[in-house]
Design an enzyme around this catalytic site. Structure first.
Site, mmCIF file in Angstrom:
data_model
loop_
_atom_site.group_PDB
_atom_site.id
_atom_site.type_symbol
_atom_site.label_atom_id
_atom_site.label_comp_id
_atom_site.label_asym_id
_atom_site.label_seq_id
_atom_site.Cartn_x
_atom_site.Cartn_y
_atom_site.Cartn_z
ATOM 1 N N HIS A 64 0.806 -1.213 0.000
ATOM 2 C CA HIS A 64 0.000 0.000 0.000
ATOM 3 C C HIS A 64 0.846 1.273 0.000
ATOM 4 C CE1 HIS A 64 -3.191 -2.849 1.644
ATOM 5 N NE2 HIS A 64 -3.658 -2.404 0.499
ATOM 6 N N ASP A 158 -6.042 -0.760 -7.596
ATOM 7 C CA ASP A 158 -5.715 -1.771 -6.581
ATOM 8 C C ASP A 158 -6.567 -2.997 -6.883
ATOM 9 O OD1 ASP A 158 -4.988 -3.227 -4.392
ATOM 10 O OD2 ASP A 158 -6.003 -1.949 -2.923
ATOM 11 N N CYS A 159 -6.147 -3.752 -7.886
ATOM 12 C CA CYS A 159 -6.966 -4.836 -8.420
ATOM 13 C C CYS A 159 -6.406 -6.199 -8.031
ATOM 14 C CB CYS A 159 -7.039 -4.731 -9.947
ATOM 15 S SG CYS A 159 -5.434 -4.506 -10.737
#
Length: 291
Positions: A64, A158-159
């Site tokens: 992240h 963000d897959c």
């Protein structure tokens, strides 16, 4: 799950990893997916979908932080940001650290995922959904970027991996929609798998995305959960200078932002764009072939 005590990941053929299951916290099975959240002594809470580990409490900060702070600090003047996916809230947690961002839109296909992760993975979002700058939109990401009239300085995809429902977020149509939603000199980033195991996915991104932006490149970081080597993050922009910033500039922006990190540093940011030879060769090769 193969038994009651171990979770075997089956993302890659002939190669995988397992996690000991100390306690199952949540499990849901439908005709399309098998979602599990369980506790593991080393990695904390783990979320897995259809045989692939999605995130863990122990190492999610690497993923992240790198998908957020690299594009935001490379851009330097981000006022609006779009997240596609990211229902666990970890990306949002890192984005809201940047006080200069005025508008944050997050598009998640399933509102139940957001609620579930708030319940079982609360440390991922850490209250980020309560930030007044955040607008949560429950919609399909590819439909959103195809019809959205708003423009953003940074778009983060963000897959999941490019199989099943997540496959459309690696398509040419999705990249075209994202490019249309970027402001001038905006930056698009996305997780792009582990090149050593998924080099075809990386090459597909090059062939498809390079049609729409002046530069399509990658940067890398090692996320222990995502086995098979360092993970690649797609990077696309019409501003090639954004990935060539000197260390002093990155340090100044990082210090001005006043954010705390556990993995990201300006020096690591700069170094992450230096790719292994085999990855560079795969990119160059893909650039000679159209999708």
């Amino acid at each position: 799950m193969q038994d009651n005590k171990l979770y075997f990941e089956t993302l890659h053929s002939g190669y995988g990893q397992y996690f000991e299951i100390d306690k199952v916290l949540f499990e849901q099975k439908t005709s399309q997916w098998h979602l599990s959240i369980f506790e593991n002594a080393r990695f904390g809470r783990v979320m897995a979908l259809n045989g692939a580990i999605q995130t863990t409490e122990a190492d999610e900060f690497v993923y992240h932080e790198m998908l957020t702070h690299v594009p935001v600090l490379a851009h330097g003047r981000v006022k609006s940001l779009l997240i596609i996916g990211g229902g666990d809230g970890g990306m949002l947690r890192e984005v809201v650290k940047h006080r200069g961002i005025e508008r944050i839109v997050m598009v998640e296909i399933d509102g139940a995922v957001v609620d579930m992760c708030k319940t079982w993975l609360p440390n991922h979002s850490a209250g980020a959904y309560d930030d007044p700058r955040v607008e949560l939109v429950i919609a399909d990401g590819i439909d959103f970027v195809a019809s959205c009239n708003e423009r953003f300085d940074v778009i983060i995809s963000d897959c999941t991996d490019p199989v099943g429902p997540g496959e459309v977020l690696f398509s040419s149509d999705f990249y075209a929609g994202c490019k249309r939603c970027l402001n001038e000199n905006g930056i698009f980033v996305a997780q792009n798998g582990v090149p050593f195991m998924q080099v075809e996915s990386l090459q597909d991104t090059v062939r498809r995305m390079s049609t729409y932006t002046r530069e399509c490149w990658f940067y890398m970081a090692a996320v222990p959960t995502y086995i098979g080597g360092a993970m690649a993050f797609a990077w696309a922009t019409d501003n090639p200078e954004a990935r060539k910033l000197d260390l002093a500039t990155l340090e100044a922006r990082f210090n001005e932002a006043g954010i705390s990190t556990r993995y990201y540093t300006p020096a690591l940011h700069q170094a992450s764009f230096a790719l292994p030879k085999y990855v560079e060769q795969a990119i160059r090769s893909a650039m000679t072939v159209t999708a």
